[in-house]
Scaffold this active site. Structure first.
Site, PDB file in Angstrom:
ATOM      1  N   LYS A  51       7.590  -9.482  -4.150  1.00  0.00           N
ATOM      2  CA  LYS A  51       6.581 -10.451  -4.007  1.00  0.00           C
ATOM      3  C   LYS A  51       6.603 -11.734  -4.137  1.00  0.00           C
ATOM      4  O   LYS A  51       5.694 -12.548  -3.650  1.00  0.00           O
ATOM      5  CB  LYS A  51       5.504  -9.717  -5.202  1.00  0.00           C
ATOM      6  CG  LYS A  51       4.842  -8.347  -4.677  1.00  0.00           C
ATOM      7  CD  LYS A  51       3.530  -8.414  -4.963  1.00  0.00           C
ATOM      8  CE  LYS A  51       2.798  -6.953  -4.358  1.00  0.00           C
ATOM      9  NZ  LYS A  51       3.380  -5.729  -4.955  1.00  0.00           N
ATOM     10  N   SER A  76      -1.466  -6.229 -10.506  1.00  0.00           N
ATOM     11  CA  SER A  76      -1.156  -5.251 -11.511  1.00  0.00           C
ATOM     12  C   SER A  76       0.168  -5.517 -12.262  1.00  0.00           C
ATOM     13  O   SER A  76       0.614  -4.863 -12.650  1.00  0.00           O
ATOM     14  CB  SER A  76      -1.115  -3.978 -10.940  1.00  0.00           C
ATOM     15  OG  SER A  76      -0.363  -3.825  -9.783  1.00  0.00           O
ATOM     16  N   GLU A 202       3.789   6.462   0.140  1.00  0.00           N
ATOM     17  CA  GLU A 202       2.968   5.850  -1.187  1.00  0.00           C
ATOM     18  C   GLU A 202       2.841   7.117  -2.247  1.00  0.00           C
ATOM     19  O   GLU A 202       3.275   8.162  -1.996  1.00  0.00           O
ATOM     20  CB  GLU A 202       1.584   5.654  -0.615  1.00  0.00           C
ATOM     21  CG  GLU A 202       0.755   6.653   0.240  1.00  0.00           C
ATOM     22  CD  GLU A 202      -0.633   6.249   0.862  1.00  0.00           C
ATOM     23  OE1 GLU A 202      -0.917   5.302   0.634  1.00  0.00           O
ATOM     24  OE2 GLU A 202      -0.929   7.007   1.624  1.00  0.00           O
ATOM     25  N   GLY A 206      -2.522   8.681  -4.829  1.00  0.00           N
ATOM     26  CA  GLY A 206      -2.973   7.690  -4.203  1.00  0.00           C
ATOM     27  C   GLY A 206      -2.701   7.490  -2.577  1.00  0.00           C
ATOM     28  O   GLY A 206      -2.343   6.537  -2.257  1.00  0.00           O
ATOM     29  N   ASP A 208      -4.311   6.962   0.208  1.00  0.00           N
ATOM     30  CA  ASP A 208      -5.302   6.186   0.939  1.00  0.00           C
ATOM     31  C   ASP A 208      -4.724   5.694   2.308  1.00  0.00           C
ATOM     32  O   ASP A 208      -5.431   5.672   3.482  1.00  0.00           O
ATOM     33  CB  ASP A 208      -6.256   5.187   0.120  1.00  0.00           C
ATOM     34  CG  ASP A 208      -5.128   4.085  -0.159  1.00  0.00           C
ATOM     35  OD1 ASP A 208      -4.556   4.442  -0.935  1.00  0.00           O
ATOM     36  OD2 ASP A 208      -5.254   3.032   0.293  1.00  0.00           O
ATOM     37  N   SER A 302      11.967  -1.776  -3.749  1.00  0.00           N
ATOM     38  CA  SER A 302      10.931  -3.120  -3.708  1.00  0.00           C
ATOM     39  C   SER A 302      11.064  -3.998  -5.006  1.00  0.00           C
ATOM     40  O   SER A 302      10.239  -4.989  -5.088  1.00  0.00           O
ATOM     41  CB  SER A 302       9.660  -2.792  -3.215  1.00  0.00           C
ATOM     42  OG  SER A 302       9.011  -1.544  -4.289  1.00  0.00           O
TER      43      SER A 302
HETATM   44  C1  PLP Z   1       3.286  -4.678  -4.580  1.00  0.00           C
HETATM   45  C2  PLP Z   1       4.492  -3.639  -4.743  1.00  0.00           C
HETATM   46  C3  PLP Z   1       4.639  -2.754  -4.021  1.00  0.00           C
HETATM   47  C4  PLP Z   1       3.328  -2.350  -2.678  1.00  0.00           C
HETATM   48  O1  PLP Z   1       3.415  -3.564  -2.070  1.00  0.00           O
HETATM   49  P1  PLP Z   1       2.173  -3.826  -0.823  1.00  0.00           P
HETATM   50  O2  PLP Z   1       2.315  -5.181  -0.254  1.00  0.00           O
HETATM   51  O3  PLP Z   1       0.970  -3.627  -1.726  1.00  0.00           O
HETATM   52  O4  PLP Z   1       2.003  -2.629   0.044  1.00  0.00           O
HETATM   53  C5  PLP Z   1       5.656  -1.784  -3.865  1.00  0.00           C
HETATM   54  N1  PLP Z   1       6.556  -2.034  -4.696  1.00  0.00           N
HETATM   55  C6  PLP Z   1       6.533  -3.084  -5.625  1.00  0.00           C
HETATM   56  C7  PLP Z   1       7.815  -2.839  -6.649  1.00  0.00           C
HETATM   57  C8  PLP Z   1       5.417  -3.710  -5.824  1.00  0.00           C
HETATM   58  O5  PLP Z   1       5.529  -4.935  -6.594  1.00  0.00           O
END
Ligand code: PLP
Length: 317
Positions: A51, A76, A202, A206, A208, A302
């Site tokens: 992010k 979050s 996902e 959830g 969606d 991620s």
């Molecule tokens: C925010 C996040 C996601 C999901 O990313 P989106 O862009 O909202 O789909 C996945 N993994 C981690 C660690 C995140 O912080």
């Protein structure tokens, strides 16, 4: 509209600021799954998650007026830390609207970067409305966690690096919350690896995104109860959904037990600490292994921001 050109420009903006994260492989993982897996380690990104890419890209494009007034974000967790650090690096004041039950490590890290934290109740209050009123009162610019062109473009740079750093991938598997990471990854894949299949993963609680893909419109759900706290989103974005609907190969789901098992497997084989949400892509390989048998598969890990007691619980057999 966001295009690959925006992702490429974001990569230039992030060069020397974001980490070019390593790609890790494991013979044990490959043997267990019958795939060749390339793990893109965004758990080792600044703030511990991809992010940072989207947040920095968005804030770096502020004009002088926006920079002096400041930014407000709702999150979050990882987007909060990402905006807080990007704001600090660029000298921009930051206010972050965070759920009262966000992981302690994430709240502490956000404050540690010098941001002001405004807590809210995720089951009764609307975080977007709180951010909008702060924006109206103080002239702050809202940077949402996924549904913003500069955020999507920034998130796409992780896949851009992966495609540049490893030889041709047959598939890319990406965690999915609101879809910023998946949409950006799809733009990168479309330009750099047009034959690569791209999957979103996902939480089963959830789904969606999967429902939206099947329905051909954005389906909204109640806030899901899952250990994947970074993917407790209730709907895809108006910018992310069309990109995903047009380009994604499929969206699959995993349950919390699979995420816990994935945390343990990744720690044991690669020595990497990956948060539950960060394991979505890797855990999703279980249901894709037959479809992808014998192929080269990229997976975005991620993020790595997990409270140590949650990690300890996952590691205990
Ligand atoms: C925010 C996040 C996601 C999901 O990313 P989106 O862009 O909202 O789909 C996945 N993994 C981690 C660690 C995140 O912080």
């Amino acid at each position: 509209m966001v295009t690959f050109a925006d992702v490429a420009e974001a990569a230039v903006r992030l060069s020397g600021v974001a980490n070019r994260t390593p790609v890790v492989t494991s013979r044990r993982i490959d043997a267990a799954l019958g795939l060749h897996v390339e793990l893109k380690c965004e758990n080792l990104q600044r703030v511990g998650a991809f992010k940072f890419r989207g947040a920095y890209n968005a804030l770096a494009r502020f004009d002088a007026e926006q920079r002096s007034r400041g930014v407000v974000a709702f999150s979050s967790g990882n987007h909060a830390q990402a905006v807080a650090l990007a704001a600090r690096l660029l000298g921009i004041p930051a206010t972050i609207v965070m759920p009262h039950d966000a992981p302690r490590s994430k709240v502490a890290a956000t404050r540690g970067y010098g941001a002001t934290v405004r807590p809210y109740d995720r089951y009764t209050e609307d975080r977007a409305a709180i951010a909008a009123s702060l924006a109206a009162e103080q002239g702050l610019t809202v940077i949402p966690p996924f549904d913003h062109p500069d955020v999507i473009a920034g998130q796409g740079t992780a896949a851009l690096e992966l495609f540049a750093d490893v030889s041709a991938l047959d598939a890319l598997v990406v965690p999915l919350g609101g879809g910023g990471l998946l949409a950006g990854s799809l733009l990168a894949a479309g330009a750099l690896a047009p034959r690569c299949r791209v999957y979103g993963v996902e939480p089963a609680a959830g789904n969606d995104g999967q429902q939206s893909l099947r329905a051909g419109r954005i389906v909204t759900i109640e806030p899901p109860q899952t250990i994947a706290d970074g993917a407790q989103t209730t709907q895809l974005g108006t910018l992310t959904f069309p990109i995903i609907a047009e380009r994604v190969t499929d969206i699959v789901t995993v349950d919390d037990a699979a995420l816990t098992a994935a945390m343990r497997t990744l720690a044991a084989t690669t020595k990497l600490v990956v948060e539950p949400t960060g394991c979505l892509g890797f855990a999703g390989l279980e249901s894709l292994r037959e479809t992808l048998a014998g192929t080269r598969v990229g997976v975005i890990l991620s993020g790595g921001n997990v409270d140590l007691d949650v990690l300890a619980g996952a590691l205990r057999p």
